[in-house]
Design a protein around this motif. Sequence first.
Motif, mmCIF file in Angstrom:
data_model
loop_
_atom_site.group_PDB
_atom_site.id
_atom_site.type_symbol
_atom_site.label_atom_id
_atom_site.label_comp_id
_atom_site.label_asym_id
_atom_site.label_seq_id
_atom_site.Cartn_x
_atom_site.Cartn_y
_atom_site.Cartn_z
ATOM 1 N N LEU A 1 36.735 2.765 76.529
ATOM 2 C CA LEU A 1 35.888 2.658 77.720
ATOM 3 C C LEU A 1 35.654 4.024 78.357
ATOM 4 C CD1 LEU A 1 34.416 0.654 79.576
ATOM 5 C CD2 LEU A 1 36.493 0.567 80.934
ATOM 6 N N LEU A 2 36.662 4.893 78.353
ATOM 7 C CA LEU A 2 36.479 6.257 78.848
ATOM 8 C C LEU A 2 35.472 7.020 77.994
ATOM 9 C CD1 LEU A 2 39.979 7.613 79.898
ATOM 10 C CD2 LEU A 2 37.938 7.462 81.287
ATOM 11 N N ALA A 3 35.522 6.832 76.672
ATOM 12 C CA ALA A 3 34.560 7.493 75.783
ATOM 13 C C ALA A 3 33.144 6.991 76.063
ATOM 14 C CB ALA A 3 34.937 7.273 74.328
ATOM 15 N N ILE A 4 32.998 5.706 76.307
ATOM 16 C CA ILE A 4 31.682 5.146 76.640
ATOM 17 C C ILE A 4 31.206 5.680 77.991
ATOM 18 C CG2 ILE A 4 30.472 2.984 77.194
ATOM 19 C CD1 ILE A 4 32.245 1.644 75.058
ATOM 20 N N CYS A 5 32.131 5.840 78.942
ATOM 21 C CA CYS A 5 31.775 6.426 80.239
ATOM 22 C C CYS A 5 31.300 7.863 80.084
ATOM 23 C CB CYS A 5 32.958 6.369 81.192
ATOM 24 S SG CYS A 5 33.302 4.728 81.813
ATOM 25 N N LEU A 6 31.921 8.610 79.162
ATOM 26 C CA LEU A 6 31.469 9.976 78.904
ATOM 27 C C LEU A 6 30.051 9.967 78.345
ATOM 28 C CD1 LEU A 6 32.113 13.000 78.806
ATOM 29 C CD2 LEU A 6 33.024 12.626 76.519
ATOM 30 N N LEU A 7 29.775 9.067 77.420
ATOM 31 C CA LEU A 7 28.426 8.937 76.859
ATOM 32 C C LEU A 7 27.411 8.614 77.948
ATOM 33 C CD1 LEU A 7 26.437 8.504 74.402
ATOM 34 C CD2 LEU A 7 27.184 6.133 74.460
ATOM 35 N N MET A 8 27.721 7.647 78.795
ATOM 36 C CA MET A 8 26.793 7.264 79.856
ATOM 37 C C MET A 8 26.629 8.372 80.887
ATOM 38 S SD MET A 8 27.564 3.173 80.407
ATOM 39 C CE MET A 8 28.806 3.514 81.572
ATOM 40 N N ASN A 9 27.699 9.082 81.180
ATOM 41 C CA ASN A 9 27.639 10.172 82.147
ATOM 42 C C ASN A 9 26.723 11.293 81.665
ATOM 43 O OD1 ASN A 9 28.254 11.418 84.517
ATOM 44 N ND2 ASN A 9 30.234 12.164 83.844
ATOM 45 N N ILE A 10 26.799 11.620 80.392
ATOM 46 C CA ILE A 10 25.943 12.665 79.841
ATOM 47 C C ILE A 10 24.481 12.205 79.809
ATOM 48 C CG2 ILE A 10 25.413 13.915 77.709
ATOM 49 C CD1 ILE A 10 28.427 14.284 77.384
ATOM 50 N N GLU A 11 24.239 10.954 79.508
ATOM 51 C CA GLU A 11 22.863 10.450 79.515
ATOM 52 C C GLU A 11 22.296 10.414 80.940
ATOM 53 O OE1 GLU A 11 20.962 10.046 76.894
ATOM 54 O OE2 GLU A 11 22.693 10.734 75.744
ATOM 55 N N ILE A 12 23.114 10.110 81.921
ATOM 56 C CA ILE A 12 22.654 10.146 83.310
ATOM 57 C C ILE A 12 22.367 11.582 83.728
ATOM 58 C CG2 ILE A 12 23.350 9.720 85.703
ATOM 59 C CD1 ILE A 12 24.867 7.270 84.655
#
Length: 106
Positions: A60-71
Amino acid sequence: MIFLITLFTLMYLIVSYTSIYHLQLNILNILRIILGLGYCFFIFTSVMHIPGNMKFWITLLAICLLMNIEIAAYKHKFNDSKAKRILDIFSLVIALMVIVIIAIYI
């Protein structure tokens, strides 16, 4: 294994910030998304042996990193400098959290 995870994280961050801030090419945007999905999959498969729910929290932290970079890429399109700076700091903190938590549990 920690060395590979650290290298993959650094590679993902470098490609992401290069594609967001320096070279706005479509091929780099596609590569950023593919690398992000590959990063999440790599993190999930590398922590499969951890007992309990901790492997899902790390993923979930890795997915949050992905979403954070896309934002951050979205905010860069509209030139929101305060939000970009905050998102960049959060991205670095999340990447560091992923590495440290995996180092503790592996």
